[in-house]
Design a protein around this motif. Structure first.
Motif, PDB file in Angstrom:
ATOM      1  N   TRP A 161       0.820  -1.211   0.000  1.00 30.42           N
ATOM      2  CA  TRP A 161       0.000   0.000   0.000  1.00 30.42           C
ATOM      3  C   TRP A 161       0.854   1.261   0.000  1.00 30.42           C
ATOM      4  CZ3 TRP A 161      -5.226  -0.946  -0.111  1.00 30.42           C
ATOM      5  CH2 TRP A 161      -5.614  -2.246   0.205  1.00 30.42           C
ATOM      6  N   ARG A 162       0.245   2.370  -0.461  1.00 29.84           N
ATOM      7  CA  ARG A 162       0.804   3.691  -0.241  1.00 29.84           C
ATOM      8  C   ARG A 162       0.577   4.039   1.234  1.00 29.84           C
ATOM      9  NH1 ARG A 162       3.518   4.285  -5.062  1.00 29.84           N
ATOM     10  NH2 ARG A 162       2.087   3.945  -6.815  1.00 29.84           N
ATOM     11  N   THR A 163       1.642   4.288   1.936  1.00 30.30           N
ATOM     12  CA  THR A 163       1.542   4.476   3.377  1.00 30.30           C
ATOM     13  C   THR A 163       0.628   5.642   3.736  1.00 30.30           C
ATOM     14  OG1 THR A 163       3.800   3.654   3.550  1.00 30.30           O
ATOM     15  CG2 THR A 163       2.879   4.701   5.500  1.00 30.30           C
ATOM     16  N   ALA A 164       0.786   6.770   3.060  1.00 31.12           N
ATOM     17  CA  ALA A 164      -0.002   7.954   3.402  1.00 31.12           C
ATOM     18  C   ALA A 164      -1.493   7.718   3.175  1.00 31.12           C
ATOM     19  CB  ALA A 164       0.479   9.153   2.582  1.00 31.12           C
ATOM     20  N   VAL A 165      -1.838   7.025   2.095  1.00 31.55           N
ATOM     21  CA  VAL A 165      -3.237   6.733   1.803  1.00 31.55           C
ATOM     22  C   VAL A 165      -3.815   5.828   2.887  1.00 31.55           C
ATOM     23  CG1 VAL A 165      -4.782   5.571   0.184  1.00 31.55           C
ATOM     24  CG2 VAL A 165      -2.977   7.067  -0.672  1.00 31.55           C
ATOM     25  N   LEU A 166      -3.059   4.816   3.273  1.00 27.72           N
ATOM     26  CA  LEU A 166      -3.520   3.900   4.301  1.00 27.72           C
ATOM     27  C   LEU A 166      -3.674   4.622   5.639  1.00 27.72           C
ATOM     28  CD1 LEU A 166      -4.268   0.949   4.232  1.00 27.72           C
ATOM     29  CD2 LEU A 166      -1.933   0.374   4.903  1.00 27.72           C
ATOM     30  N   ARG A 167      -2.718   5.494   5.954  1.00 18.80           N
ATOM     31  CA  ARG A 167      -2.802   6.250   7.207  1.00 18.80           C
ATOM     32  C   ARG A 167      -4.060   7.111   7.238  1.00 18.80           C
ATOM     33  NH1 ARG A 167       2.016   8.443   7.033  1.00 18.80           N
ATOM     34  NH2 ARG A 167       3.038   6.918   8.378  1.00 18.80           N
ATOM     35  N   ASP A 168      -4.364   7.765   6.126  1.00 13.48           N
ATOM     36  CA  ASP A 168      -5.565   8.600   6.060  1.00 13.48           C
ATOM     37  C   ASP A 168      -6.838   7.761   6.180  1.00 13.48           C
ATOM     38  OD1 ASP A 168      -3.982  10.834   5.764  1.00 13.48           O
ATOM     39  OD2 ASP A 168      -4.303  11.023   3.594  1.00 13.48           O
ATOM     40  N   ALA A 169      -6.843   6.593   5.542  1.00 11.08           N
ATOM     41  CA  ALA A 169      -8.028   5.739   5.587  1.00 11.08           C
ATOM     42  C   ALA A 169      -8.299   5.225   6.999  1.00 11.08           C
ATOM     43  CB  ALA A 169      -7.857   4.559   4.630  1.00 11.08           C
ATOM     44  N   LEU A 170      -7.246   5.035   7.771  1.00 13.46           N
ATOM     45  CA  LEU A 170      -7.387   4.502   9.122  1.00 13.46           C
ATOM     46  C   LEU A 170      -7.735   5.582  10.145  1.00 13.46           C
ATOM     47  CD1 LEU A 170      -4.278   2.192   8.970  1.00 13.46           C
ATOM     48  CD2 LEU A 170      -6.611   1.376   9.346  1.00 13.46           C
ATOM     49  N   ALA A 171      -7.531   6.849   9.798  1.00 10.92           N
ATOM     50  CA  ALA A 171      -7.746   7.934  10.748  1.00 10.92           C
ATOM     51  C   ALA A 171      -9.202   7.956  11.212  1.00 10.92           C
ATOM     52  CB  ALA A 171      -7.373   9.268  10.114  1.00 10.92           C
ATOM     53  N   GLY A 172      -9.390   7.901  12.506  1.00 12.78           N
ATOM     54  CA  GLY A 172     -10.732   7.982  13.072  1.00 12.78           C
ATOM     55  C   GLY A 172     -11.513   6.687  13.082  1.00 12.78           C
ATOM     56  N   ALA A 173     -10.968   5.629  12.492  1.00 17.74           N
ATOM     57  CA  ALA A 173     -11.689   4.355  12.496  1.00 17.74           C
ATOM     58  C   ALA A 173     -11.744   3.790  13.908  1.00 17.74           C
ATOM     59  CB  ALA A 173     -11.012   3.363  11.551  1.00 17.74           C
ATOM     60  N   ARG A 174     -12.875   3.249  14.275  1.00 19.90           N
ATOM     61  CA  ARG A 174     -13.078   2.760  15.633  1.00 19.90           C
ATOM     62  C   ARG A 174     -12.618   1.310  15.768  1.00 19.90           C
ATOM     63  NH1 ARG A 174     -16.382   5.834  18.700  1.00 19.90           N
ATOM     64  NH2 ARG A 174     -17.052   4.026  19.945  1.00 19.90           N
ATOM     65  N   PRO A 175     -12.233   0.891  16.996  1.00 17.99           N
ATOM     66  CA  PRO A 175     -11.891  -0.518  17.217  1.00 17.99           C
ATOM     67  C   PRO A 175     -13.030  -1.433  16.767  1.00 17.99           C
ATOM     68  CG  PRO A 175     -11.276   0.804  19.119  1.00 17.99           C
ATOM     69  CD  PRO A 175     -12.059   1.708  18.212  1.00 17.99           C
ATOM     70  N   HIS A 176     -12.640  -2.575  16.245  1.00 23.55           N
ATOM     71  CA  HIS A 176     -13.553  -3.621  15.781  1.00 23.55           C
ATOM     72  C   HIS A 176     -14.280  -3.244  14.490  1.00 23.55           C
ATOM     73  CE1 HIS A 176     -12.634  -5.755  19.436  1.00 23.55           C
ATOM     74  NE2 HIS A 176     -13.054  -4.744  20.155  1.00 23.55           N
ATOM     75  N   THR A 177     -13.924  -2.094  13.888  1.00 28.24           N
ATOM     76  CA  THR A 177     -14.413  -1.797  12.544  1.00 28.24           C
ATOM     77  C   THR A 177     -13.836  -2.830  11.585  1.00 28.24           C
ATOM     78  OG1 THR A 177     -14.518   0.574  12.982  1.00 28.24           O
ATOM     79  CG2 THR A 177     -14.415  -0.101  10.669  1.00 28.24           C
ATOM     80  N   PRO A 178     -14.654  -3.391  10.691  1.00 27.97           N
ATOM     81  CA  PRO A 178     -14.094  -4.349   9.733  1.00 27.97           C
ATOM     82  C   PRO A 178     -13.041  -3.696   8.849  1.00 27.97           C
ATOM     83  CG  PRO A 178     -16.497  -4.492   9.783  1.00 27.97           C
ATOM     84  CD  PRO A 178     -16.118  -3.266  10.566  1.00 27.97           C
ATOM     85  N   LEU A 179     -11.919  -4.372   8.672  1.00 29.07           N
ATOM     86  CA  LEU A 179     -10.858  -3.837   7.828  1.00 29.07           C
ATOM     87  C   LEU A 179     -11.353  -3.625   6.403  1.00 29.07           C
ATOM     88  CD1 LEU A 179      -7.908  -2.979   7.548  1.00 29.07           C
ATOM     89  CD2 LEU A 179      -7.311  -5.383   7.184  1.00 29.07           C
ATOM     90  N   ARG A 180     -12.219  -4.504   5.932  1.00 27.94           N
ATOM     91  CA  ARG A 180     -12.745  -4.374   4.568  1.00 27.94           C
ATOM     92  C   ARG A 180     -13.452  -3.032   4.381  1.00 27.94           C
ATOM     93  NH1 ARG A 180     -13.216  -8.186   0.882  1.00 27.94           N
ATOM     94  NH2 ARG A 180     -12.765  -9.778   2.459  1.00 27.94           N
ATOM     95  N   ALA A 181     -14.161  -2.579   5.409  1.00 29.93           N
ATOM     96  CA  ALA A 181     -14.873  -1.302   5.308  1.00 29.93           C
ATOM     97  C   ALA A 181     -13.904  -0.134   5.200  1.00 29.93           C
ATOM     98  CB  ALA A 181     -15.785  -1.121   6.525  1.00 29.93           C
TER      99      ALA A 181
END
Length: 201
Positions: A134-154
């Motif tokens: 993955w592009r690290t910056a894109v992945l970091r942005d996608a993960l920002a604010g995601a809550r625990p137990h959120t499906p990774l696919r989402a």
């Protein structure tokens, strides 16, 4: 010399492995080495290499971090790993229970990184979310604010992802082979025993 851009690696090594008697699954032996060691060997060219999960042995030079909250699932685990890779522009993300993954496959994924990410698709057409680059910056942005137990696919579904179905040689276990149950672990060990040596290609 590697003509591809440098890359980091995050290995998700959490989970309670309840179906395997609660043992530390990444430390289970397949083919004469732990599954975690096999995955880290496939990522030998990465810097840094970060293992996310509970305390467990890792080779010298490998960082170990813990997700917050502990046991919060792959999304906070991946976020913790991404936070630890620093300024690396590209990151490989793998599960720790892939005893037949190879450096050759990691290179093939890096070669195919054209959008936000590239991941392996298995022979049933299923995305292997923890076997990609993955592009690290894109992945970091996608993960920002995601809550625990959120499906990774989402978290990953909005990204521009390329799929790659690697060839699998006859008699060689597929690189997406994982070990979630005693039966899967037994099959992996039997398959490793039939190989002439560790899978390194």
């Amino acid at each position: 010399m590697d003509p591809l851009p440098p890359f980091a690696a995050v290995v998700l090594a959490g989970g309670r492995a309840a179906r395997l008697g609660g043992q530390a699954k990444p430390q289970l032996d397949v083919g004469g080495r732990s599954m975690l060691d096999a995955v880290l060997a496939a990522l030998a060219g990465a810097a840094p290499r970060v293992v996310v999960g509970p305390p467990q042995p890792v080779p010298d030079g490998v960082q170990r971090v813990r997700e917050e909250p502990p046991g919060g699932g792959p999304v906070p685990a991946l976020a913790a790993g991404i936070a630890a890779v620093g300024g690396a522009g590209v990151v490989a993300v793998l599960a720790a229970d892939l005893p037949f993954v190879t450096a050759g496959l990691v290179t093939a994924l890096r070669e195919r990184l054209t959008g936000d990410g590239v991941l392996v698709v298995d022979d049933t057409g299923r995305d292997q979310l923890l076997l990609g680059v993955w592009r690290t910056a894109v992945l970091r942005d996608a993960l920002a604010g995601a809550r625990p137990h959120t499906p990774l696919r989402a978290v990953l579904s909005p990204l521009a992802v390329r799929r790659y179905r690697p060839p699998v040689l006859p008699g060689v276990p597929a690189p997406w082979t994982d070990c979630d149950t005693p039966a899967e672990l037994a099959r992996a060990r039997a398959a490793a025993a039939r190989l002439p040596g560790p899978v390194t290609g």
